[in-house]
Motif scaffolding. Structure first.
Motif, PDB file in Angstrom:
ATOM      1  N   VAL A   4       0.839  -1.189   0.000  1.00 39.70           N
ATOM      2  CA  VAL A   4       0.000   0.000   0.000  1.00 39.70           C
ATOM      3  C   VAL A   4       0.879   1.246   0.000  1.00 39.70           C
ATOM      4  N   CYS A   5       0.464   2.249  -0.755  1.00 38.95           N
ATOM      5  CA  CYS A   5       1.172   3.526  -0.771  1.00 38.95           C
ATOM      6  C   CYS A   5       0.823   4.299   0.499  1.00 38.95           C
ATOM      7  N   ASN A  61      -2.788   5.615  -0.425  1.00 31.38           N
ATOM      8  CA  ASN A  61      -3.500   4.361  -0.129  1.00 31.38           C
ATOM      9  C   ASN A  61      -3.697   3.467  -1.345  1.00 31.38           C
ATOM     10  N   PHE A  62      -2.857   3.607  -2.374  1.00 33.44           N
ATOM     11  CA  PHE A  62      -2.920   2.724  -3.542  1.00 33.44           C
ATOM     12  C   PHE A  62      -2.500   1.326  -3.100  1.00 33.44           C
ATOM     13  N   MET A  63      -3.400   0.355  -3.290  1.00 28.00           N
ATOM     14  CA  MET A  63      -3.148  -1.028  -2.871  1.00 28.00           C
ATOM     15  C   MET A  63      -2.788  -1.866  -4.094  1.00 28.00           C
ATOM     16  N   SER A  64      -1.803  -2.763  -3.942  1.00 29.36           N
ATOM     17  CA  SER A  64      -1.338  -3.515  -5.103  1.00 29.36           C
ATOM     18  C   SER A  64      -0.869  -4.903  -4.720  1.00 29.36           C
ATOM     19  N   HIS A  65      -0.984  -5.833  -5.720  1.00 30.90           N
ATOM     20  CA  HIS A  65      -0.273  -7.101  -5.632  1.00 30.90           C
ATOM     21  C   HIS A  65       1.234  -6.832  -5.719  1.00 30.90           C
ATOM     22  N   VAL A 106      -8.516  11.504  -4.106  1.00 31.26           N
ATOM     23  CA  VAL A 106      -7.268  11.902  -3.454  1.00 31.26           C
ATOM     24  C   VAL A 106      -6.729  10.766  -2.596  1.00 31.26           C
ATOM     25  N   CYS A 107      -7.517  10.313  -1.621  1.00 26.52           N
ATOM     26  CA  CYS A 107      -7.035   9.254  -0.719  1.00 26.52           C
ATOM     27  C   CYS A 107      -7.488   7.863  -1.150  1.00 26.52           C
TER      28      CYS A 107
END
Length: 917
Positions: A66-67, A71-75, A114-115
């Protein structure tokens, strides 16, 4: 993801990513490499179902990334393929800054741009013009990247590119490139052009050609290249005529709220507990935020390096800079204290350690810099984001920067005195422009901005522009003036109340019938003064209405285009009117969508006066349609389009005209995009309009006319005209609505009140045939025993009832809306009307004709298109009202399953005309 249970990871995009690692503290970090700038990923342990923001797939297992900023969530497998930039880098992606128009969010599920979190509660906001959705505390960190809907002043942009917005894509939308589903109801994913509606994955949209054709609705959209408006002193709310009183009170305090950080709810709730090992800091980004008490919450461990605290504060404020250039200062009642936060005996390498402190508020400051690298953008570039970088020192002036930039841009032969350096603040609510003085020291200017607000500095951009002596031309429409005055009288009236300056203001148009004038003003400050002053002035007890009106350049209109002029009556249909208004502003150019509570139909018709061919869409009841038709008829000689065709979105109670033209019995949530497609494919039909002359006179006992009781009254009729019991029920309903208007916000409730009123009239008898005399086409007509007399122009009455009936009759012709004839029908009472409504009976056919004369010997209730009153005794004459009006009838279409992509939505071919029924 439970972010409180994992270690943090720092961003690879940071210039310091390669520096030597020091001995790690309890908050040490592992770095991950990504291609998208600004992200700061950390590994997290997942405690609930989570989806990847890149591929939208479910993240299996318990590990995700997660950023820390957005809050960018990624594999883990997707990290290297991410192309979406972090929210802290959003200012670098703006092509041309355009402010947003924030209003309260709707009821649909949306995600913050934004978030990236789900929007919940009343704190959510949305832009009234584009698809930007944010939390109210995230709005100050969004940037001015709204749609470019007009040319402002001297701008000259001919090529329009896609305006991409991430996330909140319609369900089932497919990627234009790979044709796979690109929408998600679980995360902020997918890209959509807010002009043409094309959708794509974040990793696919960069392949699509940048030029936008405006898509399937291109014939209905008012192209931005043909709209010009000088808006320097006016906000976008003013330019788009968005009513400020419709915005909730939270809009006034958008920049004054306490803004929590990006920490999770669990961290915030447990920050006061010593067991969590966390402490909460309230961080200001400058003097302005401290003055307003506008802070961000930052959650940090009890023992942490000072540099890491600064880095956490920068992330909470969406600032993508290195922590080495910043410092935290304690903020208290007596001033700033910098020594309290440092304990220099905490680590083996003597690194400063941030320990538990009694101070609650902190100021994040930028350290003084000897030099500064600035990006200067070329203001004359029409396509793309083009800039050059220059270094500013202590002695660097604005003039020296201009010379250096011209040399870097290949314009070294140009005279630097012909150029300006413009400072542009790209805040979300308003774009502020300031031309810098040539001798101003640029480094001092930058340090001053950072002292006021670090966030403001991150949203500031510098342009080099040619100096132009452009002609200022602001058009204001002032309504609410007394009617039927001449130009000199209006000029005197405005000079008296507004003190207008004649050498700066020219009255270009006068609409005496509507009590409105259009002023052309050659000074921004004078235009702003008149605009604001007019809103607070009443003339003859009636408040004035002031609107900023754009100019439409006819020569710039695309060949064959037929833009749609949209009118929305917010008082019709309860809350549905507001949602339709919002949807059409997004799908079309907001300059072609008008709210009728702000000046009525005149501002829209005046704006389109030079458009040679356009159509009209009226969102409201039959009364709203009649209102628009009446104003259109009165100014028809002043507009270029000879016969604008009118379509309807039925928001009223009865909607009889909309039923006849196949637009439906009432709006029930149809897709606004499909409505526009239907308008584009609708067929034109003509409809009769009628003039009713009501000449009230005193009647003698023998039925002869005597003196006049009141001046003659002229009204226009589109649907039907009723006398007797029909009008009496409408009058009682009207009185009930006036007493409690807030309760009449749905068609179901309205019809229930109408039934109640009817039941109260069951025992009522009125021998209407004894109180009136009827003459049709100069022939006296003997009336049967009736209680109500109705004159029909359309084959629908009382919310869709067929009062005339479908049975053939050799005495009369088949009714049509364009046959130049009125059908005269009688009803015997409330029971008869109920039977007609239920389809058990039809009315009593009395006559057909084109010229009606009615003589009344007693006061009788009457109603015209649902507007009732008591009419005094006298004469009533009904005759044709000039030329027929052009209406749009919805084409017959087969029901087909719709795809989620706007590119795939199509309607069937229109069916043949059925003669107006």
């Amino acid at each position: 993801a439970d972010g409180g249970r994992v270690k943090h990871d720092s961003p690879s995009s940071s210039p310091s990513a390669g520096r030597k690692k020091a001995q790690q503290s309890p908050a040490s970090k592992t770095r991950y490499s990504v291609n998208a700038p600004g992200h700061c990923f950390r590994k997290v342990t997942l405690t609930k179902p989570t989806f990847c923001h890149h591929c939208s797939d479910f993240i299996w297992g318990i590990v995700g990334f997660v950023c820390e900023v957005c809050n960018f969530m990624s594999h883990e497998k997707c990290i290297k393929h991410i192309r979406t930039v972090c929210s802290c880098m959003a200012p670098t992606q703006v092509r041309g800054p355009v402010a947003h128009c924030f209003g309260p969010a709707g009821l649909k599920k949306r995600f913050c741009c934004v978030c990236r979190k789900h929007l919940e509660g009343s704190s959510a906001l949305r832009c009234e013009v584009c698809e930007l959705h944010v939390h109210s505390d995230c709005a100050p960190f969004s940037i001015s990247d709204c749609r470019f809907c007009h040319k402002d002043g001297g701008q000259d942009i001919d090529t329009y590119q896609h305006h991409w917005r991430e996330g909140n894509v319609s369900s089932g939308a497919r990627c234009e490139v790979c044709r796979r589903t690109c929408s998600s109801s679980d995360v902020l994913a997918g890209m959509r052009c807010e002009w043409c509606g094309v959708t794509a994955h974040a990793s696919c949209y960069i392949i699509i050609s940048p030029e936008c054709s405006l898509g399937r609705l291109q014939n209905l959209i008012l192209h931005p290249s043909c709209v010009r408006i000088c808006s320097r002193n006016f906000s976008k709310m003013h330019c788009y005529r968005i009513s400020e009183n419709s915005q909730h009170g939270e809009m006034d305090t958008l920049d004054d709220v306490d803004t929590p950080s990006t920490v999770t709810a669990k961290e915030t709730q447990s920050s006061g507990s010593p067991d969590t090992g966390k402490q909460m800091l309230k961080v200001f980004d400058g003097d302005d935020a401290a003055k307003r008490n506008q802070f961000r919450l930052v959650a940090i461990p009890r023992i942490i390096k000072n540099e890491e605290v600064v880095e956490a504060a920068l992330r909470a404020l969406y600032i993508p800079d290195e922590p080495q250039g910043y410092e935290l200062q304690s903020y208290g009642q007596q001033g700033l204290f910098t020594d309290d936060i440092i304990n220099r005996n905490g680590t083996p390498d003597n690194k400063p350690v941030f320990k538990d402190s009694a101070s609650e508020f902190w100021l994040l400051r930028a350290k003084p810099r000897e030099t500064e690298v600035l990006k200067i953008y070329a203001g004359w570039q029409k396509v793309g984001i083009n800039h050059v970088s220059v270094t500013a020192g202590k002695s660097t002036t604005v003039d020296s920067v201009i010379k250096e930039v011209l040399s870097l841009l290949g314009k070294q032969n140009e005279n630097p005195e012909n150029f300006n350096l413009v400072e542009v603040l790209m805040s979300s609510k308003q774009v502020q422009r300031q031309v810098l003085n040539g001798q101003e020291l640029l480094l001092d200017k930058l340090q001053e901005i950072r002292k006021i607000s670090l966030r403001q500095m991150n949203q500031t951009r510098y342009y080099i522009e040619e100096r132009r002596n452009g002609v200022v031309q602001v058009n204001l429409l002032l309504g609410g003036l007394p009617t039927q005055l001449d130009k000199e009288e209006y000029t005197h009236l405005l000079s008296e109340h507004l003190a207008i300056k004649s050498h700066l203001v020219t009255m270009t148009h006068v609409y005496a019938g509507q009590g409105a004038v259009v002023l052309q003003i050659s000074c921004f400050s004078e235009a702003e003064r008149i605009y604001m002053l007019a809103k607070d002035i009443s003339i003859s007890g009636k408040p004035l209405c002031s609107l900023v009106i754009p100019d439409i350049t006819q020569s710039k209109l695309p060949k064959g285009s037929c833009p749609l002029l949209v009118f929305v009556n917010l008082k019709s249909g309860g809350l549905k009117g507001r949602e339709i208004l919002y949807s059409f502003r997004k799908l079309l150019n907001p300059h072609q969508v008008f709210e009728l509570s702000s000046g009525g139909p005149l501002p829209g018709l005046h704006t389109f006066r030079d458009v040679p061919r356009f159509r009209i869409l009226v969102c409201g009841g039959d009364g709203t349609v009649g209102w628009v038709l009446g104003v259109l008829e009165s100014i028809r000689h002043k507009i270029a389009c000879p016969e604008p065709a009118i379509s309807i979105v039925p928001l009223g109670t009865g909607n009889d005209l909309a039923r006849v033209l196949r637009w439906g019995a009432g709006y029930s949530g149809e897709d606004p995009y499909n409505i526009l497609i239907s308008v584009d494919e609708a067929e034109e039909v003509h409809m009769d309009r009628w003039t009713i002359l009501l000449d009230a006179q005193e009647m003698t006992e023998d039925g002869k006319e005597n003196d006049f009781l009141e001046p003659p009254k002229i009204v226009q009729m589109n649907n039907y005209f009723g006398l007797g019991i029909d009008a009496e029920l409408s009058l009682d309903f009207h009185h009930a609505r006036e007493e409690e208007p807030d309760k009449f916000n749905s068609r179901f409730h309205n019809k229930g009140v109408y039934v109640k009123v009817g039941l109260q009239k069951l025992s009522h008898t009125r021998n209407l045939h004894k109180d009136i005399r009827l003459q049709v086409d100069k022939q006296d007509i003997e009336l049967p025993s009736i209680e109500g007399l109705i004159f029909l122009n359309i084959p629908s009455w009382g919310s869709g009832a067929d009062l005339w009936g479908s049975d053939s009759d050799s005495r009369f012709g088949r009714p049509r809306i364009d046959d130049g004839m009125l059908e005269v029908v009688g009803v015997t009472g409330v029971v008869h009307m109920g039977q007609v409504q239920s389809g058990l009976r039809s009315g009593i056919r009395i006559a057909q004709g084109s010229y009606i004369r009615i003589t009344m010997t007693k006061p009788i209730p009457v109603q015209v298109d649902g507007e009732p009153w008591i009419q005094s005794p006298g004469q009533i004459i009904i005759s044709a009202a000039g030329p027929k009006v052009c209406m749009l009838r919805k084409a017959k279409t087969k029901q087909k399953k719709q795809s989620g992509s706007l590119k795939e939505v199509r309607s069937d071919s229109p069916a043949p005309s059925d003669g107006g029924q």
